[in-house]
Design a protein around this motif. Sequence first.
Motif, PDB file in Angstrom:
ATOM      1  N   GLU A  38     -32.651 -46.391  -4.887  1.00  0.00           N
ATOM      2  CA  GLU A  38     -32.194 -45.204  -5.342  1.00  0.00           C
ATOM      3  C   GLU A  38     -32.517 -43.721  -4.663  1.00  0.00           C
ATOM      4  O   GLU A  38     -31.824 -42.913  -4.488  1.00  0.00           O
ATOM      5  CB  GLU A  38     -32.665 -45.118  -6.785  1.00  0.00           C
ATOM      6  N   HIS A  39     -33.582 -43.878  -4.032  1.00  0.00           N
ATOM      7  CA  HIS A  39     -34.058 -42.812  -3.390  1.00  0.00           C
ATOM      8  C   HIS A  39     -33.075 -42.260  -2.065  1.00  0.00           C
ATOM      9  O   HIS A  39     -33.046 -41.272  -1.689  1.00  0.00           O
ATOM     10  CB  HIS A  39     -35.553 -43.090  -2.694  1.00  0.00           C
ATOM     11  N   THR A  40     -32.431 -43.375  -1.606  1.00  0.00           N
ATOM     12  CA  THR A  40     -31.465 -42.958  -0.505  1.00  0.00           C
ATOM     13  C   THR A  40     -30.070 -42.061  -0.987  1.00  0.00           C
ATOM     14  O   THR A  40     -29.724 -41.270  -0.452  1.00  0.00           O
ATOM     15  CB  THR A  40     -30.679 -44.251   0.199  1.00  0.00           C
ATOM     16  N   VAL A  41     -30.059 -42.482  -2.366  1.00  0.00           N
ATOM     17  CA  VAL A  41     -28.976 -41.690  -3.025  1.00  0.00           C
ATOM     18  C   VAL A  41     -29.365 -40.137  -3.452  1.00  0.00           C
ATOM     19  O   VAL A  41     -28.811 -39.397  -3.247  1.00  0.00           O
ATOM     20  CB  VAL A  41     -28.361 -42.316  -4.304  1.00  0.00           C
ATOM     21  N   VAL A  42     -30.624 -40.392  -3.827  1.00  0.00           N
ATOM     22  CA  VAL A  42     -31.169 -38.929  -4.090  1.00  0.00           C
ATOM     23  C   VAL A  42     -31.021 -38.186  -3.048  1.00  0.00           C
ATOM     24  O   VAL A  42     -30.885 -36.862  -3.310  1.00  0.00           O
ATOM     25  CB  VAL A  42     -32.649 -39.085  -4.530  1.00  0.00           C
ATOM     26  N   MET A  43     -31.637 -38.532  -1.696  1.00  0.00           N
ATOM     27  CA  MET A  43     -31.616 -37.766  -0.466  1.00  0.00           C
ATOM     28  C   MET A  43     -30.219 -37.509  -0.152  1.00  0.00           C
ATOM     29  O   MET A  43     -30.034 -36.218   0.122  1.00  0.00           O
ATOM     30  CB  MET A  43     -32.278 -38.532   0.383  1.00  0.00           C
ATOM     31  N   ARG A  44     -29.294 -38.137  -0.500  1.00  0.00           N
ATOM     32  CA  ARG A  44     -27.793 -37.847   0.122  1.00  0.00           C
ATOM     33  C   ARG A  44     -27.470 -36.709  -1.083  1.00  0.00           C
ATOM     34  O   ARG A  44     -26.577 -35.725  -0.506  1.00  0.00           O
ATOM     35  CB  ARG A  44     -26.819 -39.091   0.013  1.00  0.00           C
ATOM     36  N   GLU A  45     -27.550 -36.841  -2.319  1.00  0.00           N
ATOM     37  CA  GLU A  45     -27.172 -35.746  -3.319  1.00  0.00           C
ATOM     38  C   GLU A  45     -27.942 -34.474  -3.277  1.00  0.00           C
ATOM     39  O   GLU A  45     -27.176 -33.542  -3.219  1.00  0.00           O
ATOM     40  CB  GLU A  45     -27.395 -36.386  -4.652  1.00  0.00           C
ATOM     41  N   LEU A  46     -29.301 -34.431  -2.840  1.00  0.00           N
ATOM     42  CA  LEU A  46     -29.945 -33.239  -2.687  1.00  0.00           C
ATOM     43  C   LEU A  46     -29.802 -32.113  -1.614  1.00  0.00           C
ATOM     44  O   LEU A  46     -29.833 -31.338  -1.765  1.00  0.00           O
ATOM     45  CB  LEU A  46     -31.506 -33.786  -2.492  1.00  0.00           C
TER      46      LEU A  46
END
Length: 142
Positions: free
Chosen positions: A26-34
Amino acid sequence: MQFYYGSQMPLRVLDEAEFWKEQEAEHTVVMRELMSNLEQEYVDALKQWEEVLNTTHQHVRRYVESVTRSNNQLSPQLYQQVLELVSFCLQESVAFTQFCRKVKTESKAAAGNQTAKVVIDHIIDESEYFIGIAQTILYEQN
């Protein structure tokens, strides 16, 4: 860590690995979205990490099922496989934190985004929490 497992070490550590592998994915998605302006090489790498971490998460879930169905009466072979899986998860988390540090220090998108730097530090801290748990349990077994 869920200490209500008592002496059920394999289930305790697998529970942690299952939770943290899901978090890391999930953190990979957070980083991409951020970081909407994140360089494509990092976007692609984060997508790869997401896939790898999800695969590991699913693998850990299968082991949780095996341990649960065995009523925690593991054969020496299954016990050894659990320890090897936890060791793999630990090494994977170490590599993931190294990648996160690289994004934080080398990405221009991260350099210009103070919030992203704080979030990446938090992501690293969370993965390092799992690394510490896994190391402690593995070292107790040796």
